[in-house]
Design a protein around this motif. Sequence first.
Motif, PDB file in Angstrom:
ATOM      1  N   VAL A  40      -4.948 -19.186  65.716  1.00 23.86           N
ATOM      2  CA  VAL A  40      -4.393 -18.869  64.393  1.00 23.86           C
ATOM      3  C   VAL A  40      -3.830 -17.447  64.367  1.00 23.86           C
ATOM      4  N   GLY A  41      -4.600 -16.488  64.893  1.00 24.56           N
ATOM      5  CA  GLY A  41      -4.172 -15.094  64.844  1.00 24.56           C
ATOM      6  C   GLY A  41      -2.897 -14.838  65.631  1.00 24.56           C
ATOM      7  N   SER A  42      -2.827 -15.358  66.852  1.00 23.43           N
ATOM      8  CA  SER A  42      -1.618 -15.144  67.656  1.00 23.43           C
ATOM      9  C   SER A  42      -0.441 -15.948  67.118  1.00 23.43           C
ATOM     10  N   GLY A  43      -0.718 -17.091  66.502  1.00 24.67           N
ATOM     11  CA  GLY A  43       0.357 -17.906  65.944  1.00 24.67           C
ATOM     12  C   GLY A  43       1.054 -17.259  64.770  1.00 24.67           C
ATOM     13  N   ALA A  44       0.393 -16.304  64.109  1.00 24.69           N
ATOM     14  CA  ALA A  44       0.991 -15.610  62.964  1.00 24.69           C
ATOM     15  C   ALA A  44       1.442 -14.203  63.330  1.00 24.69           C
ATOM     16  N   GLY A  45       1.476 -13.865  64.613  1.00 22.18           N
ATOM     17  CA  GLY A  45       1.843 -12.524  65.049  1.00 22.18           C
ATOM     18  C   GLY A  45       3.329 -12.239  64.913  1.00 22.18           C
ATOM     19  N   PRO A  46       3.765 -11.035  65.310  1.00 23.43           N
ATOM     20  CA  PRO A  46       5.166 -10.635  65.140  1.00 23.43           C
ATOM     21  C   PRO A  46       6.148 -11.460  65.950  1.00 23.43           C
ATOM     22  N   ALA A  47       5.687 -12.089  67.033  1.00 23.03           N
ATOM     23  CA  ALA A  47       6.591 -12.937  67.814  1.00 23.03           C
ATOM     24  C   ALA A  47       7.079 -14.129  66.999  1.00 23.03           C
ATOM     25  N   LEU A  48       6.330 -14.518  65.964  1.00 24.17           N
ATOM     26  CA  LEU A  48       6.785 -15.601  65.093  1.00 24.17           C
ATOM     27  C   LEU A  48       8.073 -15.201  64.379  1.00 24.17           C
ATOM     28  N   PHE A  49       8.139 -13.952  63.918  1.00 26.76           N
ATOM     29  CA  PHE A  49       9.377 -13.501  63.282  1.00 26.76           C
ATOM     30  C   PHE A  49      10.524 -13.468  64.284  1.00 26.76           C
ATOM     31  N   GLN A  50      10.237 -13.051  65.511  1.00 30.10           N
ATOM     32  CA  GLN A  50      11.270 -13.051  66.545  1.00 30.10           C
ATOM     33  C   GLN A  50      11.854 -14.452  66.709  1.00 30.10           C
ATOM     34  N   ASN A  51      11.002 -15.474  66.689  1.00 31.12           N
ATOM     35  CA  ASN A  51      11.466 -16.840  66.886  1.00 31.12           C
ATOM     36  C   ASN A  51      12.190 -17.403  65.671  1.00 31.12           C
ATOM     37  N   LEU A  52      11.851 -16.904  64.478  1.00 26.88           N
ATOM     38  CA  LEU A  52      12.417 -17.461  63.246  1.00 26.88           C
ATOM     39  C   LEU A  52      13.415 -16.522  62.577  1.00 26.88           C
ATOM     40  N   SER A  53      13.728 -15.410  63.219  1.00 29.75           N
ATOM     41  CA  SER A  53      14.547 -14.387  62.567  1.00 29.75           C
ATOM     42  C   SER A  53      15.940 -14.878  62.190  1.00 29.75           C
ATOM     43  N   SER A  54      16.464 -15.854  62.934  1.00 28.97           N
ATOM     44  CA  SER A  54      17.813 -16.333  62.626  1.00 28.97           C
ATOM     45  C   SER A  54      17.885 -16.965  61.242  1.00 28.97           C
ATOM     46  N   LEU A  55      16.747 -17.416  60.697  1.00 32.45           N
ATOM     47  CA  LEU A  55      16.750 -17.988  59.349  1.00 32.45           C
ATOM     48  C   LEU A  55      17.092 -16.936  58.289  1.00 32.45           C
ATOM     49  N   PHE A  56      16.814 -15.658  58.589  1.00 29.89           N
ATOM     50  CA  PHE A  56      17.049 -14.591  57.619  1.00 29.89           C
ATOM     51  C   PHE A  56      18.442 -13.981  57.735  1.00 29.89           C
ATOM     52  N   VAL A  57      19.106 -14.210  58.867  1.00 28.25           N
ATOM     53  CA  VAL A  57      20.376 -13.530  59.141  1.00 28.25           C
ATOM     54  C   VAL A  57      21.448 -13.820  58.091  1.00 28.25           C
ATOM     55  N   PRO A  58      21.706 -15.077  57.716  1.00 30.91           N
ATOM     56  CA  PRO A  58      22.786 -15.318  56.736  1.00 30.91           C
ATOM     57  C   PRO A  58      22.574 -14.581  55.419  1.00 30.91           C
ATOM     58  N   GLY A  59      21.353 -14.582  54.896  1.00 29.82           N
ATOM     59  CA  GLY A  59      21.087 -13.904  53.628  1.00 29.82           C
ATOM     60  C   GLY A  59      21.250 -12.401  53.719  1.00 29.82           C
ATOM     61  N   LEU A  60      20.782 -11.799  54.818  1.00 30.81           N
ATOM     62  CA  LEU A  60      20.907 -10.356  54.991  1.00 30.81           C
ATOM     63  C   LEU A  60      22.370  -9.942  55.121  1.00 30.81           C
TER      64      LEU A  60
END
Length: 436
Positions: A40-60
């Motif tokens: 659980v702890g490693s699954g919520a770490g900063p690497a999760l944002f690295q993997n999902l960061s493209s979801l935020f790109v259009p809005g930014l």
Amino acid sequence: MGGMTDRPSHASAADMLAAPPSPTRAEWRRGWPIVLGATVGSGAGPALFQNLSSLFVPGLIADFGWSRAELAAATGLGFAGSITVPLLGRLVDRIGVRPAIAGCMILLGAAYVGLAGMSGSLWQYHLLVFCLAMTVPGTSALVYGKLIAARFVLQRGLALGIATSGLPITTLLLPVILGDIIATHGWRGGFLTLAALSTLVALPIALLAIRHADTGPTRPAPGDPVATQPVGGVTAAEARLDPRFWQVGLTGFFINLATIGFITQVVPFAIDRGVAAEDAALLLTAFGASQIVARLAIGLLIDRFPPRRVAASVALVSALGFLLLQAAHLSLTMLAVGVFLAGLMNGAENDLFPFFAARLFGLRAYGEIYGSLIVIALTGSAVGIVGFGALHDATDGDAAALAIAAISLVIAGLLYIRLRDRALPPPSSAAATAAG
């Protein structure tokens, strides 16, 4: 006569009921909460944002007018932050695991809240991504691998495999959920969701799971009353003088050069092969699936067979995957097969790094040693990310980059097969304390 034959049978059954559990079962009976907390702890770490960061790109881009290049520059800051990981790992060795997990998860949540409140200055985004990178020590195998290595001996590989599966599992499960949240509440709502996941969900579960584990320092400061407690292993300086340290580190360099370099280009690679953009995204799923399969399979195999031979074999399989991807006119199915095979070694490495760090160098300075290995591996990631794009532009294709990736994995396999192995140490010192 019949009555006499019954007695041994009943006695045998009673003996079986009274017999203590097998050593492997005893390890899991006492250690499964740590594995759960690590997952659980490693699954919520900063690497999760690295993997999902493209979801935020259009809005930014829409709200602030930033370019993709400006957003991508934050990746470089993330790698710069990794340089501090050995120092933070040394701090973990001195202060213990529990404060590191709590501090890093709280900082991670605060960074997400900061991202949700950005006003449009690009430096804010870069600084906050740098803060995300600084939380790696308390959200990765640097801390959780140390706990698992202390608790598990016979089933260490499998325990690490399950624990490191947290990130690929969340990467597979969260994109649709997070995408819906961003569509409804905007990118700010998405960042707040990640903040809640890290601090309100993952952190309590992780701390609850390790509450009975020995999380104290393994290399206390001089004069500390627990400094004389025996903990097996060498110092980081001694490890760096050992050729095996550099062998293990270079395997990570070459593996990441090949696999991370490729996965950052996999969608445009597929589009160049005539695959529709929406279908090309399915190759990311194939890569994610390879991570889960590899981590669990490698964990099982290295507990039963010579670890260096298992590692070398998987590296060669991944090299074959890159060779397959060079074939012309591949169907989407065969492209997915190639991506799956190519990605196996990236998933395996997440087991092998903490496994060999503990196996070869012990737990005394595990945090600093593992952190130093991570820096070497992330250097390979940076070279691969830049190199794949540059080679594509220079050669007007991906053949050269794919060939270099295959060669890199062959080199990693050779490094593993030449790694001087030794038997697992007996469960003494820190391991005995945890197991007892």
